[in-house]
Write a protein that holds these residues in place. Structure first.
Motif, PDB file in Angstrom:
ATOM      1  N   PHE A  22       4.799 -13.293 -14.345  1.00 12.93           N
ATOM      2  CA  PHE A  22       5.057 -12.865 -12.975  1.00 12.93           C
ATOM      3  C   PHE A  22       6.126 -11.768 -12.937  1.00 12.93           C
ATOM      4  N   SER A  23       5.942 -10.775 -13.812  1.00  6.89           N
ATOM      5  CA  SER A  23       6.914  -9.682 -13.936  1.00  6.89           C
ATOM      6  C   SER A  23       7.022  -8.919 -12.625  1.00  6.89           C
ATOM      7  N   GLY A  24       8.236  -8.793 -12.099  1.00  4.59           N
ATOM      8  CA  GLY A  24       8.478  -8.069 -10.852  1.00  4.59           C
ATOM      9  C   GLY A  24       8.510  -8.968  -9.635  1.00  4.59           C
ATOM     10  N   ILE A  25       7.489  -9.797  -9.462  1.00  2.00           N
ATOM     11  CA  ILE A  25       7.431 -10.660  -8.284  1.00  2.00           C
ATOM     12  C   ILE A  25       8.423 -11.824  -8.405  1.00  2.00           C
ATOM     13  N   GLY A  26       8.836 -12.155  -9.611  1.00  2.00           N
ATOM     14  CA  GLY A  26       9.760 -13.272  -9.817  1.00  2.00           C
ATOM     15  C   GLY A  26      11.154 -13.019  -9.292  1.00  2.00           C
ATOM     16  N   THR A  27      11.508 -11.752  -9.049  1.00  2.00           N
ATOM     17  CA  THR A  27      12.803 -11.418  -8.443  1.00  2.00           C
ATOM     18  C   THR A  27      12.615 -10.807  -7.056  1.00  2.00           C
ATOM     19  N   PHE A 395       6.010  -2.955  -6.097  1.00  2.00           N
ATOM     20  CA  PHE A 395       7.045  -2.890  -7.134  1.00  2.00           C
ATOM     21  C   PHE A 395       6.425  -2.425  -8.448  1.00  2.00           C
ATOM     22  N   ALA A 396       7.272  -1.859  -9.310  1.00  2.00           N
ATOM     23  CA  ALA A 396       6.805  -1.274 -10.568  1.00  2.00           C
ATOM     24  C   ALA A 396       7.705  -1.746 -11.708  1.00  2.00           C
ATOM     25  N   PRO A 397       7.389  -2.889 -12.358  1.00  2.00           N
ATOM     26  CA  PRO A 397       8.222  -3.389 -13.450  1.00  2.00           C
ATOM     27  C   PRO A 397       8.124  -2.516 -14.700  1.00  2.00           C
ATOM     28  N   LEU A 398       9.266  -2.207 -15.287  1.00  2.00           N
ATOM     29  CA  LEU A 398       9.362  -1.440 -16.529  1.00  2.00           C
ATOM     30  C   LEU A 398      10.027  -2.357 -17.551  1.00  2.00           C
ATOM     31  N   SER A 399       9.282  -2.775 -18.581  1.00  2.00           N
ATOM     32  CA  SER A 399       9.761  -3.817 -19.483  1.00  2.00           C
ATOM     33  C   SER A 399       9.818  -3.350 -20.928  1.00  2.00           C
ATOM     34  N   ASN A 407       6.481  -1.314 -21.739  1.00  2.00           N
ATOM     35  CA  ASN A 407       5.320  -1.372 -20.859  1.00  2.00           C
ATOM     36  C   ASN A 407       5.753  -1.110 -19.424  1.00  2.00           C
ATOM     37  N   ALA A 408       4.841  -0.528 -18.648  1.00  2.00           N
ATOM     38  CA  ALA A 408       5.075  -0.246 -17.231  1.00  2.00           C
ATOM     39  C   ALA A 408       3.896  -0.753 -16.425  1.00  2.00           C
ATOM     40  N   GLY A 409       4.177  -1.396 -15.303  1.00  2.00           N
ATOM     41  CA  GLY A 409       3.099  -1.947 -14.484  1.00  2.00           C
ATOM     42  C   GLY A 409       3.340  -1.748 -13.010  1.00  2.00           C
ATOM     43  N   ILE A 410       2.562  -2.460 -12.215  1.00  2.00           N
ATOM     44  CA  ILE A 410       2.669  -2.359 -10.763  1.00  2.00           C
ATOM     45  C   ILE A 410       2.216  -3.675 -10.149  1.00  2.00           C
ATOM     46  N   GLY A 411       2.771  -3.983  -8.967  1.00  2.00           N
ATOM     47  CA  GLY A 411       2.372  -5.186  -8.266  1.00  2.00           C
ATOM     48  C   GLY A 411       2.542  -5.035  -6.768  1.00  2.00           C
ATOM     49  N   PHE A 412       1.875  -5.920  -6.014  1.00  2.00           N
ATOM     50  CA  PHE A 412       1.904  -5.874  -4.553  1.00  2.00           C
ATOM     51  C   PHE A 412       2.046  -7.284  -3.999  1.00  2.00           C
ATOM     52  N   ARG A 413       2.696  -7.372  -2.858  1.00  2.00           N
ATOM     53  CA  ARG A 413       2.723  -8.603  -2.079  1.00  2.00           C
ATOM     54  C   ARG A 413       2.380  -8.280  -0.640  1.00  2.00           C
ATOM     55  N   VAL A 414       1.429  -9.007  -0.089  1.00  2.00           N
ATOM     56  CA  VAL A 414       1.066  -8.893   1.323  1.00  2.00           C
ATOM     57  C   VAL A 414       1.162 -10.292   1.921  1.00  2.00           C
ATOM     58  N   TYR A 415       2.146 -10.505   2.793  1.00  2.00           N
ATOM     59  CA  TYR A 415       2.458 -11.844   3.283  1.00  2.00           C
ATOM     60  C   TYR A 415       2.673 -12.762   2.078  1.00  2.00           C
ATOM     61  N   GLY A 416       1.885 -13.818   1.929  1.00  2.00           N
ATOM     62  CA  GLY A 416       2.092 -14.749   0.821  1.00  2.00           C
ATOM     63  C   GLY A 416       1.247 -14.466  -0.397  1.00  2.00           C
ATOM     64  N   PHE A 417       0.323 -13.520  -0.302  1.00  2.00           N
ATOM     65  CA  PHE A 417      -0.534 -13.209  -1.450  1.00  2.00           C
ATOM     66  C   PHE A 417       0.119 -12.137  -2.311  1.00  2.00           C
ATOM     67  N   PHE A 418       0.018 -12.290  -3.624  1.00  2.00           N
ATOM     68  CA  PHE A 418       0.570 -11.288  -4.535  1.00  2.00           C
ATOM     69  C   PHE A 418      -0.359 -11.096  -5.728  1.00  2.00           C
ATOM     70  N   ILE A 419      -0.298  -9.910  -6.285  1.00  2.00           N
ATOM     71  CA  ILE A 419      -1.110  -9.563  -7.445  1.00  2.00           C
ATOM     72  C   ILE A 419      -0.368  -8.480  -8.218  1.00  2.00           C
TER      73      ILE A 419
END
Length: 448
Positions: A22-27, A395-399, A407-419
């Protein structure tokens, strides 16, 4: 033994419809059960009076040899994996968060959570041994190779379930600052386990007539298995069927948080530190076995490594080696204990402007992956810039990870859904050695 290695890759492909999980969404600024997974003290910072986690799945595949572009090429997986002399490290980790419930009461926060884990790892495998077994030494440029491993090489897999009971409390609070403490107590349900460890492996591999032979060899060997992973690595139904066994383990997490408040936007800084997974579990099953051996091959004796090419289980590997007469048992037990991967987590999420945040996250393992009774973990450092609104985040986690590098990624949260993914960008634009993906849904009720 080829089939002991190939399923690591095949299984990852099968499960990709979902190691820092859950890189990025965990914080995330939307503090909930996911944040509490990293630090139970965050429960005293819940954004809602109550939160329900319906599901969350994270899959992480990383290695130090094969890039994403290599998979689409013409070379076989084993050829790529065992090229060169660098030891092979491959990690496949799945974390599934099931139903969970959290709530706040005055200065306190509580949660009940459920999880399932699956881990399949190659740890510091000598590329020459892997090449000899999987490819009959086709990658070798000479007819013989000298082995001189001064470390423990492991093929290890495990599945287990967990029920967590968490509590947190605000210890000190003013108009500007807040300090929390919290803990999670975990009941562990060991499912299945398999470990093949070869420590201080020395010897010579000679290629003769298309076969590879091991001579003049010495090693300390551990063979341990319980449940379905002992009898087969390629029976994929067994992985899911054996996740939750009987209650037979216990672990704890401890953590604290420090927050600098912002009246309009929640906080200017939210930081925390925690130690997670202090504990272990005992595996018990009808086919349970854990045996330590000395492997000794002397003089004109030799072991034909092609015998392991189509082997499907650790039980078969053990039997072949025992029948060869080169193994001497030094200790054996039916039930055995396995330690969880204890890690130190530290992080800080800082407000740059009211809608822009930047977080830094550190995961440092406190255990030794080389030990035969140890479930593995990775060291990770992640920097995550994030655009955050009440009901939307990108958000864009850089790890930087221990196994796969940057590695570099991306994620989204809309209300309670996240990916999201911690490696989506690097997988597309360069030869990333990691692939990961996560998604989930939770919802809150009532304003905190």
């Amino acid at each position: 033994m080829k089939k002991l290695i190939v399923p690591f890759f095949i299984l990852s492909c099968v499960c990709t419809f979902a190691q820092e999980h859950f890189s990025g969404i965990g914080t995330s600024k939307r503090i909930g059960i996911l944040n509490a997974n990293f630090n139970p003290a965050e429960l005293a910072n819940l954004n809602s009076k109550m939160e329900v986690n319906l599901f969350a799945t994270s899959i992480n595949i990383s290695n130090n040899k094969i890039g994403v572009s290599d998979i689409t090429g013409d070379e076989d997986f084993e050829d790529l994996l065992f090229k060169g002399d660098e030891p092979v490290n491959l990690r496949f980790d799945v974390e599934i968060a099931g139903p969970g419930f959290a709530f706040k009461y005055k200065k306190m926060g509580f949660a009940i959570t459920s999880k399932a884990y699956g881990k399949l790892n190659l740890v510091d495998i000598d590329a020459n041994i892997g090449d000899a077994i999987a490819n009959n030494g086709l990658n070798s440029l000479v007819n013989f190779t000298t082995l001189n491993g001064n470390y423990n090489q492991r093929l290890v897999g495990t599945t287990y379930g967990e029920l967590g009971f968490s509590a947190a409390r605000s210890l000190w609070e003013t108009d500007k600052y807040k300090l929390n403490g919290g803990a999670t107590f975990k009941l562990l349900f060991p499912g299945s386990y398999a470990n093949f460890g070869a420590d201080q492996f020395q010897g010579t591999i000679t290629n003769v007539g298309g076969d590879s032979f091991l001579t003049n060899a010495n090693a300390s060997v551990n063979v341990a298995y319980s449940g379905s992973l002992g009898s087969s690595f390629s029976d994929f139904d067994g992985y899911s069927d054996s996740v939750f066994g009987s209650l037979n383990g216990f672990a704890v997490d401890f953590g604290g948080t420090f927050t600098i408040k912002d009246e309009k936007n929640g906080y200017k800084l939210n930081s925390g530190i925690s130690v997670r997974n202090i504990g272990g579990m005992t595996f018990k099953d009808e086919n349970n076995s854990s045996t330590n051996y000395n492997l000794v091959i002397q003089g004109n004796q030799s072991l034909n490594l092609s015998q392991f090419e189509n082997v499907d289980s650790l039980q078969e590997v053990e039997q072949i080696l025992v029948d060869s007469g080169f193994l001497t048992s030094t200790s054996s037990s039916e039930d055995f204990k396995v330690k969880l991967p204890t890690v130190l987590n530290a992080y800080a999420d800082m407000q740059v402007i009211p809608t822009l945040y930047v977080s830094v996250f550190l995961q440092q393992k406190l255990t030794d992956d080389a030990k035969n009774d140890q479930i593995t973990a990775q060291n990770v450092v992640t920097l995550t810039p994030r655009f955050s609104l009440k009901h939307f985040e990108v958000f864009a986690p850089l790890s930087q990870t221990e196994i796969a590098g940057f590695n570099a990624g991306i994620g989204f949260r809309v209300y309670g859904f996240f990916i999201g993914s911690g490696s989506a960008f690097t997988a597309l634009i360069n030869d990333s050695k990691q692939a990961d993906f996560y998604f989930g849904y939770r919802f809150g009720m009532g304003k905190s």
